[in-house]
Design an enzyme around this catalytic site. Structure first.
Site, PDB file in Angstrom:
ATOM      1  N   TYR A 150       0.851  -1.184   0.000  1.00  0.00           N
ATOM      2  CA  TYR A 150       0.000   0.000   0.000  1.00  0.00           C
ATOM      3  C   TYR A 150       0.887   1.234   0.000  1.00  0.00           C
ATOM      4  CZ  TYR A 150      -3.385   3.488   1.694  1.00  0.00           C
ATOM      5  OH  TYR A 150      -4.184   4.593   1.842  1.00  0.00           O
ATOM      6  N   ASP A 245       9.274   2.851   0.004  1.00  0.00           N
ATOM      7  CA  ASP A 245       8.208   3.552   0.707  1.00  0.00           C
ATOM      8  C   ASP A 245       8.320   3.177   2.175  1.00  0.00           C
ATOM      9  OD1 ASP A 245       5.998   4.654   1.817  1.00  0.00           O
ATOM     10  OD2 ASP A 245       4.540   3.736   0.443  1.00  0.00           O
ATOM     11  N   LYS A 273       3.939   9.146   8.887  1.00  0.00           N
ATOM     12  CA  LYS A 273       3.692   8.571  10.212  1.00  0.00           C
ATOM     13  C   LYS A 273       4.648   9.091  11.301  1.00  0.00           C
ATOM     14  CE  LYS A 273       0.785   5.059   8.383  1.00  0.00           C
ATOM     15  NZ  LYS A 273       0.877   4.346   7.134  1.00  0.00           N
TER      16      LYS A 273
HETATM   17  C1  PLP Z   1       0.279   4.888   5.700  1.00  0.00           C
HETATM   18  C2  PLP Z   1       1.055   4.656   4.473  1.00  0.00           C
HETATM   19  C3  PLP Z   1       0.986   5.511   3.354  1.00  0.00           C
HETATM   20  C4  PLP Z   1       0.001   6.650   3.296  1.00  0.00           C
HETATM   21  O1  PLP Z   1       0.276   7.633   4.247  1.00  0.00           O
HETATM   22  P1  PLP Z   1      -0.914   8.644   4.646  1.00  0.00           P
HETATM   23  O2  PLP Z   1      -0.253   9.573   5.619  1.00  0.00           O
HETATM   24  O3  PLP Z   1      -1.999   7.810   5.223  1.00  0.00           O
HETATM   25  O4  PLP Z   1      -1.327   9.339   3.407  1.00  0.00           O
HETATM   26  C5  PLP Z   1       1.810   5.280   2.285  1.00  0.00           C
HETATM   27  N1  PLP Z   1       2.687   4.255   2.280  1.00  0.00           N
HETATM   28  C6  PLP Z   1       2.779   3.410   3.326  1.00  0.00           C
HETATM   29  C7  PLP Z   1       3.782   2.311   3.279  1.00  0.00           C
HETATM   30  C8  PLP Z   1       1.962   3.569   4.441  1.00  0.00           C
HETATM   31  O5  PLP Z   1       2.043   2.705   5.449  1.00  0.00           O
END
Ligand code: PLP
Length: 435
Positions: A150, A245, A273
């Site tokens: 994701y 990511d 995060k």
């Molecule tokens: C949470 C997450 C996102 C999205 O971040 P948001 O702050 O919710 O937009 C993208 N990539 C990864 C791996 C994530 O865990």
């Protein structure tokens, strides 16, 4: 199943009914709606350390931790004080601040895999910008992602993604032009043969390979280092940029995230995060050369009214400084491993089909004994067990993220006693399901 309501959700339920008239599904982010577990979502009033309180006055030991940002637990004193001190001077200027420099310097001087960065306001925004940068640098259009990873709700990445999308069984969102998806190639994780075949055919058209190096949005699909290393090698060979990511794994599996954990140099890293200490912050970072393509130095445009918001910068700085204290990650990893072992030993002894993959302070309750490295290997039948477990644990004062596809987080605020007691409660709930 006879449902015994030990905790009252009266006020949460009333608030949820009201929220449904205000927001689609009553929520501002889909997985919060508790669609794949029992009962209405809990409306949370406050958090302190490892605990949260809902609007009905129930208290829970929290293993969701706002989905990852709260590695120091709720209401960390140093973060709170820093926010209060900063906000007394105003909330936003749309101009550079010393606080932005301070956080940027702290990160770049303690992270060997990046040289320059740009702050944004969410993980999604970081990923969207990183993809544009990769396309701008390479002059290529196609991007390659992995099934079950994701990367936020970026149009071109909502193809076979994880998180809320698995929960709802939606493989692709509506509202995304075919043309966007046509440029998104998707492969299973842990499959070098599939990668070879794809790259032989279209390697020269691919701008970037994006991966969660610690895939943690569709269960915890821990990859072998050799697979990540192979991606690195193939990217170099085909002139493709490798994007890690690290919105979840950044500052979580170590200050240098998965890049540091595995000792692999990606071309671009995205953050979110933890980086904002509980405030909305994201970032993308790379070598000075690659970041030189970003406006105003270069032609890749990217901007933000609230980017590097001073209050959020102060929160991030107060948080990350604490992570740099000696032994921080070792201690957190040890606590998590002990917690996981208590539950795993119990399940093994009783012969329950449960395993708990974990890395640093991330864990996942998997209802299978197999080592699972791909999204396809997860048996959806396990989600029925999770549903029961989730309900039982709420009754007993333990809050897990409301989906069996989501991982749990241990924070520095969880005491060994919190974890021992939570492990015992989880073991008892497992007995209820399997014995
Ligand atoms: C949470 C997450 C996102 C999205 O971040 P948001 O702050 O919710 O937009 C993208 N990539 C990864 C791996 C994530 O865990």
């Amino acid at each position: 199943m006879q449902i015994q309501h030990k905790i009252s959700r009266q006020r949460s339920e009333a608030l949820f009914n009201e929220a449904k008239t205000l927001f689609p599904g009553g929520v501002n982010s889909p997985v919060r709606a508790f669609k794949s577990v029992i009962g209405p979502p809990l409306f949370i009033r406050k958090g302190k350390g490892s605990r949260i309180w809902d609007e009905d006055g129930n208290v829970f030991t929290d293993f969701c931790c706002s989905w990852g940002p709260l590695i120091l637990g709720h209401d960390n004193e140093r973060i709170r004080e820093s926010i209060i001190e900063t906000v007394a001077n105003g909330t936003s200027f749309g101009a550079p601040t010393a606080l932005g420099n301070q956080l940027g310097k702290l990160i770049l001087s303690n992270h060997r895999y990046i040289e320059k960065m740009r702050f944004v306001s969410s993980g999604t925004e970081a990923v969207m910008s990183a993809i544009r940068l990769a396309r701008g640098v390479t002059g290529r259009d196609k991007i390659l992602k992995f099934e079950g990873c994701y990367h936020g709700h970026v149009d071109s990445l909502l193809v076979r993604a994880g998180s809320g999308l698995v929960t709802f069984g939606v493989s692709t969102s509506a509202g995304i032009p075919d043309a966007f998806i046509g440029d998104t190639l998707v492969l299973p994780l842990d499959d070098t043969d599939a990668l070879d075949r794809l790259l032989e055919q279209s390697g020269q058209e691919v701008a970037c390979i994006i991966i969660e190096p610690v895939p943690a949005n569709n269960g915890l699909l821990l990859q072998q280092r050799s697979f990540l290393q192979y991606l690195r090698e193939q990217c170099t060979r085909y002139g493709i940029l490798l994007i890690f990511d690290e919105v979840i794994s950044g500052f979580r599996v170590g200050f240098e995230g998965a890049a540091g954990y595995y000792g692999i140099q990606p071309d671009i890293i995205t953050f979110g995060k933890i980086i904002g200490g509980g405030m909305p912050v994201g970032a993308y970072a790379a070598s000075a050369e690659i970041m030189g393509h970003v406006a105003p130095d270069g032609p890749v445009y990217q901007a933000g009214t609230l980017s590097a918001n001073p209050v959020a910068m102060a929160a991030g700085y107060a948080a990350l400084r604490q992570l740099l204290e000696p032994g921080f990650y070792e201690q957190l990893a040890r606590k998590t491993a002990d917690f996981v072992r208590m539950i795993q030993d119990h399940c093994d002894e009783k012969g329950y089909p449960v395993s708990i993959p974990h890395i640093a302070s991330i864990f996942w309750l998997s209802f299978s004994r197999d080592t699972i490295r791909t999204a396809a290997a997860i048996d959806p039948a396990g989600m029925e067990h999770f549903k029961r477990l989730h309900f039982e644990l709420l009754q007993e004062g333990i809050y897990l993220g409301p989906s069996g596809y989501e991982v749990g987080f241990v924070s520095a605020a969880h005491t060994p006693e919190d974890l021992q007691s939570a492990a015992e409660t989880i073991c008892k709930a497992m007995d209820g399901i399997f014995a």
